[in-house]
Every structure is written in structure tokens, then in C-alpha cells.
Design an enzyme around this catalytic site. Structure first.
Site, PDB file in Angstrom:
ATOM      1  N   SER A  14       0.832  -1.208   0.000  1.00  0.00           N
ATOM      2  CA  SER A  14       0.000   0.000   0.000  1.00  0.00           C
ATOM      3  C   SER A  14       0.862   1.253   0.000  1.00  0.00           C
ATOM      4  CB  SER A  14      -0.963  -0.017   1.190  1.00  0.00           C
ATOM      5  OG  SER A  14      -0.287  -0.458   2.337  1.00  0.00           O
ATOM      6  N   HIS A 248      22.363   7.098  -7.566  1.00  0.00           N
ATOM      7  CA  HIS A 248      21.977   7.350  -8.964  1.00  0.00           C
ATOM      8  C   HIS A 248      23.099   8.014  -9.775  1.00  0.00           C
ATOM      9  CE1 HIS A 248      18.204   6.117  -7.456  1.00  0.00           C
ATOM     10  NE2 HIS A 248      17.696   7.301  -7.131  1.00  0.00           N
TER      11      HIS A 248
HETATM   12  C1  BG6 Z   1      14.550   8.371  -5.622  1.00  0.00           C
HETATM   13  C2  BG6 Z   1      14.771   9.386  -4.550  1.00  0.00           C
HETATM   14  O1  BG6 Z   1      15.530   7.383  -5.546  1.00  0.00           O
HETATM   15  O2  BG6 Z   1      14.625   8.990  -6.879  1.00  0.00           O
HETATM   16  C3  BG6 Z   1      13.763  10.500  -4.675  1.00  0.00           C
HETATM   17  O3  BG6 Z   1      14.650   8.777  -3.277  1.00  0.00           O
HETATM   18  C4  BG6 Z   1      13.745  11.072  -6.063  1.00  0.00           C
HETATM   19  O4  BG6 Z   1      14.037  11.525  -3.730  1.00  0.00           O
HETATM   20  C5  BG6 Z   1      13.632   9.960  -7.103  1.00  0.00           C
HETATM   21  O5  BG6 Z   1      12.635  11.945  -6.174  1.00  0.00           O
HETATM   22  C6  BG6 Z   1      13.799  10.499  -8.496  1.00  0.00           C
HETATM   23  O6  BG6 Z   1      13.499   9.504  -9.426  1.00  0.00           O
HETATM   24  P1  BG6 Z   1      12.917   9.878 -10.859  1.00  0.00           P
HETATM   25  O7  BG6 Z   1      12.901   8.589 -11.584  1.00  0.00           O
HETATM   26  O8  BG6 Z   1      11.582  10.480 -10.640  1.00  0.00           O
HETATM   27  O9  BG6 Z   1      13.885  10.854 -11.426  1.00  0.00           O
END
Ligand code: BG6
Length: 496
Positions: A14, A248
Site C-alpha cells: 500500500s 543514482h
Molecule cells: C529516488 C529518490 O531514488 O529517486 C527521490 O529517493 C527522487 O528523492 C527519485 O525523487 C527520483 O526519481 P525519478 O525517476 O523520478 O527521477
């Protein structure tokens, strides 16, 4: 193959991620015919819900992927039908995340659906870190019995520094083998990130330029035009460096900078990535600038400060913005700054890689650019999102009788070139996990190396209580980011 079945259990069904990403991605895979013939999807969470209620909740998250050129009514009809079929394969099981009893009931339920076939089980843990290990322990008890596989997808945060990450890995390995653990970094599932290797290794013209000889600097830029809205409780304990940079952006950097892997196998690729990470010097305080957004009023609307979030302590120093300079100490990249910038509540939402090439030596046309040679250099931009594109800035003669130059883009604009919508990162990653493809998941030594780079810095920021530079909500972020870049003779490409 037809006699085997996959049961996918979304633990934390959820939650936000499940609703926004996981269920829609599973449906998209079903819609595209990528799921095996026999499969069951089970939502697991604490709240009481019936199967019908789960289906109703999930149905509100689903959309149809349609070729933009052919929106024929029969395709839409077909989509409705597919949704219905998909929802009928979704079930709900209510339970505590640390209850062996509840997981063993789940096991019984799954067995009924599996109907005696060889059963493969995938668990997606979409739950907060403090209940992670308990859930892994319980989930491993409802592992597939017999010949099938059991795999567990885990989402960050994988700890908050080297020590806590190592402890987490150790606990995970009590219950699972490394090849059962799929550590997701959804940026690796993004189309343009996957394309990075194709761009480099399948085109003759890029790879020869891919080094300190021709590249002046590389920029990895992430920005969001909204704040932590509603996620402050999680975010305040992590901050932007752990939330975006350590995973990332660093993953993109590793893929960008790695040497040619021996093959496209997961281990070969991850071996090269880990080498890059281990060739980097851990960050120091002087390599970074941190910021936090403050309230800002624009057009009669007041946007909140980070600390206005009720789940954030009023005196929080957690960075919502950071810029950092990283260096790779190897023969290919010695001396080339890799600049990262990540922030929330900025003026725009985007993620991009910018590669700035060196100035042309003895450029015959220099005088056309005055003293600002930066304006005359080539820049390759890989726009990961939104509006995916890869473009190369080149100098060009403005047509006409005079001799005037300007910069133009050789542009591969995805929306113009490809009519099909780009799949969401979670689709590719879920499909890979089902197929046992580990290439886009993080190996534990990669994770260790990533934490080693950031841990000393994170500790220092916290111990010294470094005050972030405040920037208005919706702005371009702290000016300190420019000074940081300028120290390395770099100008941010997204601003100039
Ligand atoms: C996540 C982070 O890993 O990635 C978030 O925890 C962020 O804070 C998100 O907003 C961004 O992902 P995307 O795919 O929307 O760019």
C-alpha cells in the site's frame, strides 16, 4: 517452461512506490506480453484489505501504453480487457513484516496458486529500512521450495554509511545468497542510462574521444522542481547526497567512465564499474557545497521551506542540494573533474549528463568567439529525462555572405525519432529480476566502494554541523555551486 510459475510478492503493497511504480510496471510487462504464462501477483502489507480492494487500489494506478501513432479504439478496448485479466491475477495478503506465521500463511496461499508447478518466487521489499531484515528473514522462509528460484529485490537506503551498509549486507547474507539479492538503483533502468554503453561502444566516433585527452569535464546534473513534500521523515535522515549522489549519479558516472568490459555479462560489467569506483579518491569537505531550500513567494504563492515540513526538525541542517567535484585517478581520467549537482525544489525537473570537450588547439576561428573560448567548445548532452535526447553542440557557419559562427545541435530527439513510449525504469528492472539478469543491479562490492567514497564526507558534514547555503524554493540553487565549479575552471552547462 510452461510448467513453471512466478509468484511476485510486493511487500509494502500500500506504499507510495508500490502504487506509483511497481504495480504499473508489472501491468506494463503483462500488457507487452513479457510476463510468463503462469504468474501470480500478491500484495502484502499490514492493513486489512480484501482482494477486491487491492484490485481497486491497483486499477487506479494503471495506464495503457499505446503506440502514439495508432490510437485506435480497438487498442483501447484491448487494454481494458488486459487490465481486467491482470487484476484477476492480483491477490492480497495482510500480515506483519516480522511475523513468521503471517509469511507462512502467505506461503500456503502462494502454493495454492502455483498449483504444484515448479514455482519461482520474487519478493519486492518496498518497506522502510528498520523493518527490512525482519522481512527478509520471514520472506526467506516462504522461499520457493523445490526446483524454483527465490529472488529478493531491495530498494535503497542500503544503510546510511559504510558501517551500517556492511552490517545490512551481513544480515542479508544470513538469509540469502548474493545471487538472490537484487539491489535496485532505478536510474540504471532508465533508457538513456542503458544507452550509454551502446553510444560509447558501438559507435566509432565517441570512444576515441572518451578520455582526458579530449574531455575537459563531465557534469552529472539532477534537479527536481518540488521539495520533499510528505517524504521529510525519510529524507531528513538521509539528505540529498545519500538520496541521489551516492547511488543514482555515481552509478551513471561509473558506467560513463568504465573501461570496455570483456563482455556484456553482468559480472564483466560490474567488474569494470567497481574498478572505476575504487580508482576514486573519497570526497572531502572542500570538494562539496551543500544547500537547503528556504521559503519563497512568487506570483502570490508561497512555497515552503524544507524545515516547514512537519516531519522535519526546525533546526535541521540536512542538505536538499549538493554539488561535488570527483576525480578518477586512472590513466584515462586523471585530472578530469566529474562534477555532480543534485537538488530538490529547484527551478526545473531534469536529469542530464554533460560532456564538455577541450578547446580546439590553434582554432582558426577563435576570433569569432572573442575571449570566451568555452562557448566554442563541443558539448555532448545526454538528457536522461524528461524529453529524452542526445545532442552534440557543434560550431557552424551561419549561412550567408559573411563569416559568422554559431553553435547548433546535432540532435537525436527521442520523441521525434521513436514513436513508442519509453518504458519506465521499473519495467526493465522487474523483467530483468524475473529473468535473472543482474547487469543493472548493484553488487555488494560496488555498494561498499560507493559508500567508501562518501562516508568520510558525510560524517564530517554531520560532526561539524556544516550549515547549508540557503536557496529560495524554485531557484537555480546556491551560488556556491558556481564557485565550486569555477575552482576547476568549469561552467555548469545547464546554466550558461
Ligand atoms: C529516488 C529518490 O531514488 O529517486 C527521490 O529517493 C527522487 O528523492 C527519485 O525523487 C527520483 O526519481 P525519478 O525517476 O523520478 O527521477
Amino acid at each position: 517452461e510452461n510448467e513453471s510459475t512466478v509468484s511476485i510478492t510486493v511487500v509494502g503493497a500500500s506504499g507510495d512506490l508500490a502504487k506509483k511504480k511497481i504495480f504499473p510496471a508489472l501491468f506494463a510487462l503483462y500488457y507487452e506480453g513479457c510476463l510468463p504464462e503462469h504468474f501470480t501477483i500478491c500484495g502484502y502489507a499490514r492493513s486489512k484489505m480484501t482482494d477486491a480492494e487491492l484490485r481497486n487500489m491497483v486499477s487506479r494506478t494503471l495506464t495503457c501504453r499505446i503506440d502514439k501513432r495508432q490510437v485506435w479504439p480497438f487498442l483501447l478496448l484491448n487494454c481494458d480487457e488486459k487490465m481486467e485479466q491482470f487484476l484477476n491475477r492480483c491477490f492480497y495478503h495482510s500480515g506483519q513484516y516480522d511475523s513468521e506465521k503471517n509469511f507462512s500463511d502467505l506461503d500456503k496461499k502462494l502454493k495454492q496458486h502455483e498449483g504444484g508447478r515448479v514455482c519461482n518466487r520474487l519478493f519486492y521489499l518496498s518497506i522502510p529500512p528498520n523493518i527490512f531484515i525482519d522481512a527478509v528473514k520471514c520472506a526467506s522462509m516462504s522461499a520457493s521450495s523445490g526446483n524454483g528460484w527465490t529472488r529478493v529485490i531491495v530498494e535503497k537506503p542500503f544503510g546510511r554509511d559504510s558501517e551500517s551498509s556492511a552490517a545490512l549486507t551481513k544480515s542479508l547474507k544470513q538469509y540469502l545468497a548474493e545471487d538472490q539479492i537484487f539491489r535496485i538503483d532505478h536510474y540504471l533502468g532508465k533508457e538513456l542510462v542503458e544507452n550509454l554503453s551502446v553510444l560509447r561502444f558501438s559507435n566509432l566516433i565517441f570512444e576515441p574521444l572518451w578520455s582526458r585527452q579530449y574531455i575537459r569535464n563531465v557534469q552529472l546534473i539532477f534537479s527536481e522542481d518540488f521539495g520533499t513534500e510528505g517524504r521529510g521523515g525519510y529524507f531528513d535522515n538521509y539528505g540529498i547526497i545519500r538520496d541521489i549522489m551516492q547511488n543514482h549519479l555515481l552509478q551513471i558516472l561509473a558506467l560513463f567512465a568504465m573501461e570496455t568490459p570483456v563482455s556484456l555479462d553482468a559480472e564483466d560489467i560490474r567488474n569494470e564499474k567497481v574498478k572505476v569506483l575504487r580508482s576514486m579518491r573519497p570526497l572531502q569537505l572542500e570538494d562539496v557545497v551543500v544547500g537547503q531550500y528556504k521559503s519563497h513567494t512568487k506570483g502570490g504563492v508561497t512555497y515552503p521551506a524544507y524545515t516547514d515540513d512537519k516531519t522535519v526538525p526546525k533546526d535541521s541542517l540536512t542538505p536538499t542540494f549538493a554539488a561535488a567535484a570527483l576525480f578518477i585517478n586512472n590513466a584515462r581520467w586523471d585530472g578530469v573533474p566529474f562534477l555532480m549537482k543534485a537538488g530538490k525544489a529547484l527551478h526545473t525537473k531534469s536529469a542530464e549528463i554533460r560532456v564538455q570537450f577541450r578547446h580546439v588547439p590553434g582554432n582558426l576561428y577563435n576570433r569569432n568567439f572573442g575571449t570566451d573560448l568555452d562557448r566554442a567548445t563541443n558539448e555532448l548532452v545526454i538528457r536522461v529525462q524528461p524529453d529524452e535526447a542526445i545532442y552534440l553542440k557543434i560550431n557552424n557557419k551561419v549561412p550567408g555572405l559573411g563569416m559568422r559562427l554559431d553553435r547548433s545541435n546535432l540532435n537525436l530527439h527521442y520523441a521525434a525519432r521513436y514513436s513508442k513510449e519509453i518504458p519506465d525504469a521499473y519495467e526493465r528492472l522487474l523483467l530483468d529480476a524475473i529473468e535473472g539478469e543482474r547487469r543493472l543491479f548493484i553488487r555488494s562490492d560496488e555498494l561498499d566502494a560507493a559508500w567508501s567514497l562518501f562516508t568520510p564526507l558525510l560524517k564530517e558534514l554531520e560532526e561539524k554541523k556544516i550549515i547549508p547555503e540557503y536557496y529560495p524554493y524554485g531557484s537555480r540553487g546556491p551560488v556556491g555551486a558556481h564557485y565550486l565549479a569555477a575552482r576547476y575552471k568549469v561552467r555548469w552547462g545547464d546554466i550558461s
